[in-house]
Design a protein around this motif. Structure first.
Motif, short mmCIF file in Angstrom:
data_model
loop_
_atom_site.label_atom_id
_atom_site.label_comp_id
_atom_site.label_asym_id
_atom_site.label_seq_id
_atom_site.Cartn_x
_atom_site.Cartn_y
_atom_site.Cartn_z
N THR A 102 0.82 -1.23 0.00
CA THR A 102 0.00 0.00 0.00
C THR A 102 0.85 1.28 0.00
O THR A 102 0.69 2.12 -0.88
CB THR A 102 -0.98 0.00 1.18
OG1 THR A 102 -1.85 -1.14 1.06
CG2 THR A 102 -1.81 1.26 1.21
N GLU A 105 3.06 1.43 -3.38
CA GLU A 105 2.39 1.66 -4.66
C GLU A 105 1.53 2.91 -4.68
O GLU A 105 1.29 3.48 -5.74
CB GLU A 105 1.53 0.44 -5.01
CG GLU A 105 2.34 -0.82 -5.29
CD GLU A 105 1.46 -2.00 -5.66
OE1 GLU A 105 0.21 -1.88 -5.58
OE2 GLU A 105 2.01 -3.06 -6.04
N HIS A 106 1.06 3.37 -3.51
CA HIS A 106 0.07 4.45 -3.50
C HIS A 106 0.49 5.72 -2.76
O HIS A 106 -0.13 6.76 -2.95
CB HIS A 106 -1.24 3.93 -2.90
CG HIS A 106 -1.81 2.75 -3.63
ND1 HIS A 106 -2.47 2.86 -4.83
CD2 HIS A 106 -1.79 1.42 -3.33
CE1 HIS A 106 -2.85 1.67 -5.24
NE2 HIS A 106 -2.45 0.78 -4.35
N ASN A 228 -2.42 -6.63 -3.23
CA ASN A 228 -3.80 -6.14 -3.32
C ASN A 228 -4.40 -6.42 -4.69
O ASN A 228 -5.57 -6.79 -4.81
CB ASN A 228 -3.85 -4.63 -3.05
CG ASN A 228 -3.57 -4.29 -1.59
OD1 ASN A 228 -3.98 -5.00 -0.69
ND2 ASN A 228 -2.87 -3.19 -1.36
N SER A 229 -3.60 -6.23 -5.73
CA SER A 229 -4.11 -6.41 -7.10
C SER A 229 -4.54 -7.85 -7.35
O SER A 229 -5.57 -8.11 -7.99
CB SER A 229 -3.06 -5.98 -8.13
OG SER A 229 -1.87 -6.72 -7.97
N PRO A 248 -6.49 1.07 -2.78
CA PRO A 248 -6.71 0.32 -4.02
C PRO A 248 -8.14 -0.19 -4.14
O PRO A 248 -8.64 -0.38 -5.26
CB PRO A 248 -5.72 -0.84 -3.90
CG PRO A 248 -5.49 -1.00 -2.44
CD PRO A 248 -5.56 0.38 -1.87
N LYS A 251 -10.30 2.32 -6.03
CA LYS A 251 -10.02 2.32 -7.47
C LYS A 251 -10.69 1.13 -8.15
O LYS A 251 -11.24 1.25 -9.24
CB LYS A 251 -8.50 2.29 -7.70
CG LYS A 251 -7.78 3.55 -7.24
CD LYS A 251 -6.29 3.46 -7.48
CE LYS A 251 -5.57 4.72 -6.99
NZ LYS A 251 -4.10 4.63 -7.17
#
Length: 295
Positions: A102, A105-106, A228-229, A248, A251
């Motif tokens: 998290t 990536e964010h 997460n993806s 995420p 999104k």
């Protein structure tokens, strides 16, 4: 006793002023301290450095040799100090970071871009892994900084870089999506997709469950995934439900892949942290980056 840098400064000043008293006044120390510094140097080099004259003191031949060297020593030290100071003001090189999913990536990308607008010569090498391994990499000196959602070790200096909430995601046509809310007992009836061991997200969920008198054993875990993806994909395909970071999840929900369902009886708020190591490979750049974030 080995001489200190200040002794060489005292010696050079005395050589220039040709007076112990004038040197003391210029340096803001006592005449006795000047005498002590000169005496220490004479003992260290095993020679007499000054001879007294009616006008004050003059260098001996040995003193003249030390005077030339002492000036170079002091100039080199000052030059080095200025170079180090310049490096702090204009850092360069690479900062190595390990980050969990998290924050890595964010959160980190925008922070780094803001920093690089001011410090263009600093690069970042980022490895995405789980929170537990991030701390292992920090402890063995493989990275300078880690970005995590769970503090496995609180003995390191750290900063809060964000606040996150973990949320339940379900397939778009799931019964809980239609219900609009979920309870912990609802989740326990579903196939659950878990994060891998070592994940900060998983640790937060474990802690929240423990506070309610439950454990991960009470969830019907059908698989464990490392990002997460991958969890979003599995949930969207109807393989179960999961709890992940709201960032995420939003999104994915906006893309129509999943639905976010509020959990009415489970608090899953957490902070995201930047943690600084103790074995820095690029201390000047790390210090600059840290001060940038603190400011």
């Amino acid at each position: 006793m080995d001489p200190k840098i200040s002794y060489f400064k005292t010696f050079v000043t005395t050589s220039k002023t040709k007076s112990f008293s004038k040197a003391a006044k210029k340096l803001g120390i006592t005449q006795g301290t000047v005498s002590n510094h000169i005496s220490t140097l004479e003992k260290y080099f095993d020679t007499q450095l000054f001879i007294r004259t009616p006008e004050g003191v003059e260098l001996t031949p040995e003193g003249q040799i030390l005077y030339e060297s002492a000036k170079k020593i002091l100039e080199l030290i000052e030059s080095t100090r200025q170079r180090i100071k310049s490096l702090h003001e204009y850092p360069e090189g690479t900062i190595k970071i390990a980050a969990s999913t998290t924050p890595g990536e964010h959160i980190l990308p925008s922070i780094i871009m803001d920093y690089k607008r001011e410090y263009k010569d600093v690069d970042f090498d980022i490895e995405i892994t789980d929170s537990k391994r991030c701390f292992k990499l920090l402890e063995n000196g493989s990275v300078d900084i880690i970005a995590v959602g769970y503090l496995y070790n609180k003995d390191y200096e750290h900063l809060i870089i964000g606040k996150d909430r973990l949320v339940l995601i379900v397939p778009p046509n799931h019964r809980l999506a239609k219900k609009g809310v979920a309870t912990l007992s609802d989740i326990m009836k579903e196939d659950y997709i878990d994060r891998e061991e070592g994940s900060g997200t998983r640790e937060v969920i474990i802690k929240a469950l423990n506070e309610k008198g439950y454990s991960m054993m009470d969830l019907n875990v059908v698989m464990r995934l490392g990002s997460n993806s991958s969890i979003i994909t599995a949930v969207s395909e109807g393989n179960g439900v999961s709890i992940i970071s709201e960032i995420p999840a939003k999104k994915a929900a906006e893309a129509g892949l999943v639905k976010i369902v509020p959990i009415v009886d489970l608090d899953l708020t957490r902070y995201l942290y930047l943690v600084k190591g103790k074995k820095l490979k690029n201390p000047s750049a790390v210090r600059s980056f840290w001060e940038f974030l603190e400011g």
